[in-house]
Design an enzyme around this catalytic site. Structure first.
Site, mmCIF file in Angstrom:
data_model
loop_
_atom_site.group_PDB
_atom_site.id
_atom_site.type_symbol
_atom_site.label_atom_id
_atom_site.label_comp_id
_atom_site.label_asym_id
_atom_site.label_seq_id
_atom_site.Cartn_x
_atom_site.Cartn_y
_atom_site.Cartn_z
ATOM 1 N N ASP A 1 -0.124 -6.168 2.420
ATOM 2 C CA ASP A 1 0.109 -5.079 3.371
ATOM 3 C C ASP A 1 -0.367 -5.501 4.752
ATOM 4 O OD1 ASP A 1 1.027 -2.047 3.005
ATOM 5 O OD2 ASP A 1 -0.408 -2.149 4.668
ATOM 6 N N ASP B 1 9.610 -2.762 0.050
ATOM 7 C CA ASP B 1 9.599 -1.312 0.293
ATOM 8 C C ASP B 1 9.053 -1.125 1.705
ATOM 9 O OD1 ASP B 1 9.911 1.433 -0.650
ATOM 10 O OD2 ASP B 1 7.726 1.530 -0.537
ATOM 11 N N CYS C 1 12.103 5.076 2.177
ATOM 12 C CA CYS C 1 12.020 6.509 1.909
ATOM 13 C C CYS C 1 12.963 7.274 2.832
ATOM 14 C CB CYS C 1 10.591 7.015 2.105
ATOM 15 S SG CYS C 1 9.398 6.302 0.974
ATOM 16 N N ALA D 1 0.833 -1.204 0.000
ATOM 17 C CA ALA D 1 0.000 0.000 0.000
ATOM 18 C C ALA D 1 0.875 1.265 0.000
ATOM 19 C CB ALA D 1 -0.915 -0.001 1.226
ATOM 20 N N SER E 1 1.255 2.289 -5.770
ATOM 21 C CA SER E 1 1.841 2.835 -6.998
ATOM 22 C C SER E 1 2.936 1.922 -7.546
ATOM 23 C CB SER E 1 2.396 4.244 -6.753
ATOM 24 O OG SER E 1 3.341 4.240 -5.694
#
Length: 293
Positions: free
Chosen positions: A146, A196, A249, A117, A120
Site C-alpha cells: 500500500d 484494486d 469501487c 489496505a 479484506s
C-alpha cells in the site's frame, strides 16, 4: 440504489473450524432468526451467497446499525463480533469478495496485491494460498502493498490475525512498485496480481450516501492517469501466462473500461482480456461498456 445495503460476512476458508462455524450458523442461528419478529414483522434470515464457494460467504438484509440495537438478535451479533475478533469471520461487502475469487490463487503462486489496505481482499488471497496446501505451509507468497504508510501499518495489524508465514507487507507507490530480485539476481514476477486501485468510490453510495454531495466527473478524470499507471506497472510484473484482476469501487467507465482499454492497447497484444463468465456462474454480471458519452 434505494434499497438498504445488506450485511455481509465471510467465513475464513483456510481455518479448520470454518466448516464447524458454517454448520453452527445453518443449524443454530438460521432456525432461531427465522422465528424472530422486529416490530411485528418477519426478517430475512441469513443465507449463503450463491456464488461464493463452499457456502463460506453469507448475507442478510438487516443493516448493521439495526443488528447492533436489536435485542432479539443480540446473541447472533455477539457471535459475529467474537468470531471476527478471533479471525474466524471477516465482515466484508459482497462485491469486495469477487476480485480475489476471480484471481484463482493456488498454493504455489506468488501473488501481489498492489493497493492492499485495509486488507479484506488480501486476507482472501492468503486463505486461498493456504486452502490448497492441505495443512502444510504453502510454497507461495502474498505480497501486500500500500502506498500510504499509516494504511500499510494497519495492514500489518490486520494480517497478524491470519498467523500466516506467507505474507510480506510493503509500502510503495503502486505505479512505481520496485523490481524484486532473488539471491541469484533473477527478477521476481508474479503468478497473480490484484489491482484494486484508488477510485472516486461512486459505486459505494448505499454505504456512504454523502458521496454524491462532493462527487463530480472531474474526480474520475483526475484519477484515470494514476489508475492506468498502476495497471501498467502490474502488467510488467506479471509472469507470462499469469492472471491480473483490475477492480474499483466506481461505476463510471472512465475509471474502469477506459483504463483497461488503454492498457490493452499499450501492450499491443501481449496482454489479453480473459472471459470469466463461466467462473462463479451464479454471480449476476453484465458485459463492460464499449461506448459512452
Amino acid at each position: 440504489m434505494r434499497t438498504v445495503l445488506p450485511t455481509n460476512f465471510r467465513i475464513t476458508g483456510s481455518r479448520q473450524q470454518a466448516t464447524d462455524i458454517r454448520e453452527q450458523i445453518m443449524t443454530e442461528f438460521v432456525p432461531y432468526i427465522r422465528e424472530v419478529r422486529i416490530d411485528g414483522a418477519e426478517i430475512e434470515v441469513p443465507h449463503p451467497l450463491p456464488w461464493y464457494p463452499s457456502n463460506f460467504g453469507w448475507q442478510f438484509s438487516i443493516p448493521r446499525i439495526a443488528l447492533k440495537k436489536s435485542q432479539e438478535l443480540a446473541k447472533f451479533h455477539s457471535f459475529l463480533v467474537t468470531e471476527t475478533e478471533i479471525g474466524n469471520i471477516s465482515r466484508q461487502e459482497a462485491v469486495s469478495m469477487v476480485p480475489p475469487l476471480l484471481l484463482d490463487v493456488h498454493s504455489d503462486h506468488f501473488v501481489l496485491d498492489m493497493c492492499a489496505a485495509p486488507g479484506s481482499k488480501t486476507a482472501q488471497l492468503v486463505e486461498a494460498l493456504h486452502a490448497g496446501a492441505a495443512g502444510a505451509v504453502p510454497a507461495g507468497l502474498v505480497v501486500a502493498n500500500d502506498a500510504d504508510y499509516k494504511r500499510a501499518c494497519m495492514l500489518v495489524h490486520q494480517m497478524n490475525r491470519l498467523t500466516s508465514p506467507n505474507i510480506v507487507v510493503t509500502n510503495h507507490s503502486g505505479e512505481r512498485f520496485p523490481n524484486v530480485r532473488t539471491a541469484a539476481g533473477d527478477m521476481v514476477q508474479f503468478d497473480r496480481i490484484l489491482c484494486d486501485v484508488p477510485c472516486s468510490g461512486d459505486g459505494t453510495t448505499r454505504k456512504n450516501v454523502r458521496v454524491w454531495e462532493s462527487w463530480s466527473p472531474d474526480d474520475a478524470h483526475a484519477l484515470n492517469p494514476l489508475q492506468t499507471k498502476i495497471l501498467q506497472r502490474a502488467a510488467y510484473l506479471l509472469k507470462t501466462g499469469g492472471r491480473l484482476v483490475y477492480s474499483t469501487c466506481s461505476l463510471n467507465p472512465v475509471e474502469n473500461e477506459a483504463v483497461v482499454a488503454h492498457v490493452l492497447d499499450h501492450f499491443e497484444g501481449a496482454l489479453r482480456l480473459v472471459d470469466v463468465s463461466s467462473e462463479l456462474p451464479a454471480l449476476k454480471r453484465r458485459p463492460g461498456l464499449e461506448t459512452w458519452k
